[in-house]
Design an enzyme around this catalytic site. Structure first.
Site, short mmCIF file in Angstrom:
data_model
loop_
_atom_site.label_atom_id
_atom_site.label_comp_id
_atom_site.label_asym_id
_atom_site.label_seq_id
_atom_site.Cartn_x
_atom_site.Cartn_y
_atom_site.Cartn_z
N HIS A 1 0.09 2.70 -12.16
CA HIS A 1 -0.42 2.16 -10.89
C HIS A 1 -1.29 3.20 -10.20
O HIS A 1 -0.98 4.39 -10.24
CB HIS A 1 0.72 1.71 -9.98
CG HIS A 1 1.81 2.72 -9.76
ND1 HIS A 1 2.73 3.06 -10.75
CD2 HIS A 1 2.13 3.46 -8.68
CE1 HIS A 1 3.57 3.96 -10.26
NE2 HIS A 1 3.22 4.22 -9.01
N HIS B 1 -2.66 4.39 -6.63
CA HIS B 1 -2.46 4.27 -5.19
C HIS B 1 -3.82 4.38 -4.50
O HIS B 1 -4.58 5.31 -4.79
CB HIS B 1 -1.61 5.43 -4.65
CG HIS B 1 -0.21 5.48 -5.19
ND1 HIS B 1 0.85 4.90 -4.56
CD2 HIS B 1 0.29 6.06 -6.32
CE1 HIS B 1 1.96 5.12 -5.26
NE2 HIS B 1 1.65 5.82 -6.33
#
Ligand SMILES: [Zn+2]
Length: 138
Positions: free
Chosen positions: A101, A103
């Site tokens: 992921h 951010h």
């Protein structure tokens, strides 16, 4: 390409709640439930890839294409001074969920980042409201 125990895979399948900003066939964008600042967003591949070592090059390119696409709307919706792009690989680097992921974090002038593990959950209604504001700017 799905890990049954993975919270992000559950979010992708809509089996766990999330405040979604954008999704296409390969990528999903939603608000972090424990934000560094309100509007802290996560960009993930829908396929379960662990980290930068695991993800195919073309899928990583798609993820980052979307990071670029959502960064300005996130900055505008949060009225912040800057945006940090953070992506951790491995426990030693501070990775907490082992589904890659990116951010996208709205940042204020002079603000220091607190450690991720100290962050508190935000109510779903507030996240949904922010997601709605961002979607209008996409
Ligand atoms: Zn996953």
């Amino acid at each position: 390409m799905i890990d049954e125990s993975c919270i992000f895979c559950k979010i992708v399948r809509k089996q766990a709640p999330s405040s979604i900003i954008y999704e296409d066939e390969a990528v999903m964008v939603f608000l972090d439930i424990r934000p560094l600042n309100m509007g802290h967003t996560l960009v993930i591949p829908k396929a379960h890839c662990v980290d930068i070592f695991d993800i195919p090059q073309n899928l990583l390119s798609k993820v980052h294409q979307i990071v670029k696409q959502v960064s300005l709307p996130i900055k505008e919706a949060t009225d912040t001074d800057g945006i940090s792009i953070i992506q951790q690989n491995g426990k030693a680097a501070g990775q907490d969920i082992f589904h890659i992921h990116v951010h996208v974090v709205p940042r204020y002038e002079g603000q220091k980042l607190p450690p991720f593990h100290e962050l508190k959950e935000v109510e779903r209604a507030k996240l949904d409201e922010m997601a709605k504001k961002m979607k209008l700017l996409l």
